[in-house]
Design a protein around this motif. Structure first.
Motif, PDB file in Angstrom:
ATOM      1  N   GLU A  71       0.868  -1.068   0.165  1.00 18.95           N
ATOM      2  CA  GLU A  71      -0.143  -0.008  -0.009  1.00 18.95           C
ATOM      3  C   GLU A  71       0.792   1.282  -0.120  1.00 18.95           C
ATOM      4  O   GLU A  71       0.598   2.229  -0.704  1.00 18.95           O
ATOM      5  N   GLU A  72       2.032   1.233   0.770  1.00 17.32           N
ATOM      6  CA  GLU A  72       2.938   2.543   0.884  1.00 17.32           C
ATOM      7  C   GLU A  72       3.494   2.560  -0.603  1.00 17.32           C
ATOM      8  O   GLU A  72       3.597   3.906  -0.987  1.00 17.32           O
ATOM      9  N   MET A  73       3.968   1.409  -1.161  1.00 23.36           N
ATOM     10  CA  MET A  73       4.437   1.545  -2.530  1.00 23.36           C
ATOM     11  C   MET A  73       3.522   2.190  -3.519  1.00 23.36           C
ATOM     12  O   MET A  73       3.737   2.887  -4.346  1.00 23.36           O
ATOM     13  N   SER A  74       2.249   1.490  -3.321  1.00 23.02           N
ATOM     14  CA  SER A  74       1.340   2.184  -4.343  1.00 23.02           C
ATOM     15  C   SER A  74       0.892   3.640  -4.176  1.00 23.02           C
ATOM     16  O   SER A  74       0.716   4.445  -5.078  1.00 23.02           O
ATOM     17  N   ARG A  75       0.839   3.831  -2.742  1.00 21.93           N
ATOM     18  CA  ARG A  75       0.900   5.186  -2.636  1.00 21.93           C
ATOM     19  C   ARG A  75       1.825   6.117  -3.245  1.00 21.93           C
ATOM     20  O   ARG A  75       1.606   7.348  -4.020  1.00 21.93           O
ATOM     21  N   GLN A  76       3.052   5.557  -2.814  1.00 22.46           N
ATOM     22  CA  GLN A  76       4.349   6.641  -3.483  1.00 22.46           C
ATOM     23  C   GLN A  76       4.361   6.601  -4.923  1.00 22.46           C
ATOM     24  O   GLN A  76       4.407   7.654  -5.515  1.00 22.46           O
ATOM     25  N   LEU A  77       3.836   5.357  -5.488  1.00 18.36           N
ATOM     26  CA  LEU A  77       3.728   5.404  -6.941  1.00 18.36           C
ATOM     27  C   LEU A  77       2.821   6.483  -7.534  1.00 18.36           C
ATOM     28  O   LEU A  77       2.958   7.160  -8.277  1.00 18.36           O
ATOM     29  N   ARG A  78       1.481   6.294  -6.583  1.00 16.46           N
ATOM     30  CA  ARG A  78       0.489   7.257  -7.144  1.00 16.46           C
ATOM     31  C   ARG A  78       0.912   8.789  -7.161  1.00 16.46           C
ATOM     32  O   ARG A  78       0.792   9.639  -7.942  1.00 16.46           O
TER      33      ARG A  78
END
Length: 453
Positions: free
Chosen positions: A265-272
């Motif tokens: 989730e953190e990586m997805s958030r950072q990617l977004r």
């Protein structure tokens, strides 16, 4: 005053085979006092019988007791049983030739606190301790003085005069028959009482044996139950440990899954966020990541190539070492073969050239002179070589040698044992006939009948 017959005190020891040792009571006292040791009884608990024997080698009393011996063969210093007192105060036992004896044993003990130190004699058909004692005493290996049985004389003061009217019996035959009937009835009562006593003793022995078997079975069942309970407890502990390990693994998996989910989730958030901030920065980060990955892959490949080259060098060195060792082994084998060729035959040839003659003795053939060309054949099979010199087969020569060394019948009896009947020795192997020369006349006829049928 009535004169009591003199009795002798003796002590007899038992083992599994019966009476193994006997001694007079003074010798037994020396053993108890530690003055004499008995090495053959070291570290054992022996079954012992204390006997009172009259001058006609008949047992009058018996006490069956245990005696412990130490490692050095000395008697237990704490042993203290009043054997004479027990023999005088105890009840009646079986008749061993001089009327019912006085018997003290575990099932018939006048003093209860000595009962645990006594043992019951067996009266079965295969093992009868009373008969063993009677027969051993009759042998008189202790060298006791024996008196011939003399008619008992009645002192004059005990003689009484019968009334004059009773001097003449009305019917002598009737009185004799009455006395004979009374004597027969008394003997029958005594025999019945002795039989009842023996049966009670045997029943007590059987009851004691049954209780011992029951206690042994109970102990065995308790041991097996305890063993099973220990195994069940061990299995329960192992099951509990495995369940605990499974719970810990489940907790670790849950924690790892939760951590992965948070990381994702953190990586997805950072990617977004990166996508929202700038596509260029995302591409630059992606390129940087690819470069870093390529560098790591190149470093890993280089390290693996270096390890492979090191392994190749080690393998080449090992192959070279194996080749050197193989060449050295072949050289050593050649040297061994050369030494083997030079050792045996060359020595024999040199000895033969020096005039040495090789001789060997064999029954029937005598002293044989063995030529050098026949040495290999003689070494391979000396028996066959001697048989050939005697002009017989190897099997016939071997059976003749057995007959020559032990001239007895070799036939087998129905019990499986050898006949071993002495026979006339056949001196020459050529005159030896298998089944005739090594069998007695009875087994020769049997062999002839079987051959004819």
């Amino acid at each position: 005053m009535q004169i009591k017959p003199q009795t002798v005190e003796a002590v007899l020891f038992f083992n599994d085979g019966g009476v193994c040792k006997e001694m007079l009571y003074p010798e037994f006292e020396a053993v108890l006092d530690g003055m004499v040791n008995v090495p053959e009884f070291a570290d054992q608990q022996m079954r012992v019988a204390y006997l009172l024997i009259n001058t006609r080698l008949q047992i009058r009393a018996a006490v069956f007791f245990y005696l412990d011996f130490n490692d050095d063969g000395s008697a237990d210093s704490g042993w203290n049983i009043p054997l004479r007192s027990l023999a005088e105060r105890t009840g009646r036992g079986p008749d061993l030739g001089a009327g019912p004896i006085r018997l003290a044993c575990r099932s018939q003990c006048p003093v209860s606190w000595y009962q645990m130190h006594l043992w019951d004699p067996q009266t079965t058909q295969s093992t009868n301790h009373f008969l063993m004692l009677r027969d051993r005493v009759k042998r008189n290996q202790l060298g006791l003085l024996v008196e011939e049985e003399m008619p008992q004389t009645v002192p004059t003061e005990r003689l009484q005069m019968v009334a004059e009217e009773n001097w003449y019996a009305a019917d002598p035959a009737k009185q004799v028959a009455t006395r004979r009937a009374e004597k027969l009835e008394q003997e029958q009562r005594l025999k019945a009482a002795q039989l009842i006593k023996q049966q009670r003793l045997r029943i007590a022995n059987l009851e004691q044996q049954r209780e011992a078997d029951i206690n042994r079975l109970r102990e065995l069942a308790a041991q097996q139950q305890a063993k099973l309970q220990d195994e069940i407890a061990q299995l329960r502990r192992e099951l509990q440990q495995r369940e605990q390990s499974a719970e810990e693994l489940r907790a670790q998996l849950s924690a790892q899954a939760e951590g992965f989910q948070k990381t994702r989730e953190e990586m997805s958030r950072q990617l977004r966020a990166l996508e929202q901030n700038s596509r260029t920065e995302a591409e630059a980060a992606r390129a940087q990541f690819d470069d870093e990955l390529q560098r790591q892959v190149a470093a890993a490949v280089a390290e693996l190539k270096e390890q492979v080259s090191i392994r190749d060098v080690e393998l080449a060195y090992r192959n070279e070492l194996d080749s050197d060792l193989q060449a050295e082994i072949e050289q050593l084998q050649k040297q061994r073969d050369a030494l083997a060729e030079q050792s045996g035959e060359r020595v024999l040839e040199r000895l033969s050239a020096l005039g040495v003659t090789f001789m060997a003795y064999h029954p029937g053939a005598g002293h044989l002179t063995i030529p050098l060309p026949d040495m290999a054949r003689y070494q391979h099979n000396p028996i066959a070589y001697a048989a050939a010199k005697c002009s017989v087969s190897e099997e016939q020569y071997g059976q003749w040698v057995q007959h020559y060394q032990q001239p007895t019948c070799v036939a087998t009896l129905t019990s499986g044992e050898r006949c071993n009947m002495p026979l006339d020795k056949v001196e020459a192997p050529g005159r030896f006939q298998v089944g005739h020369s090594n069998c007695c006349a009875r087994h020769r006829s049997q062999n002839r009948l079987r051959t004819g049928s």
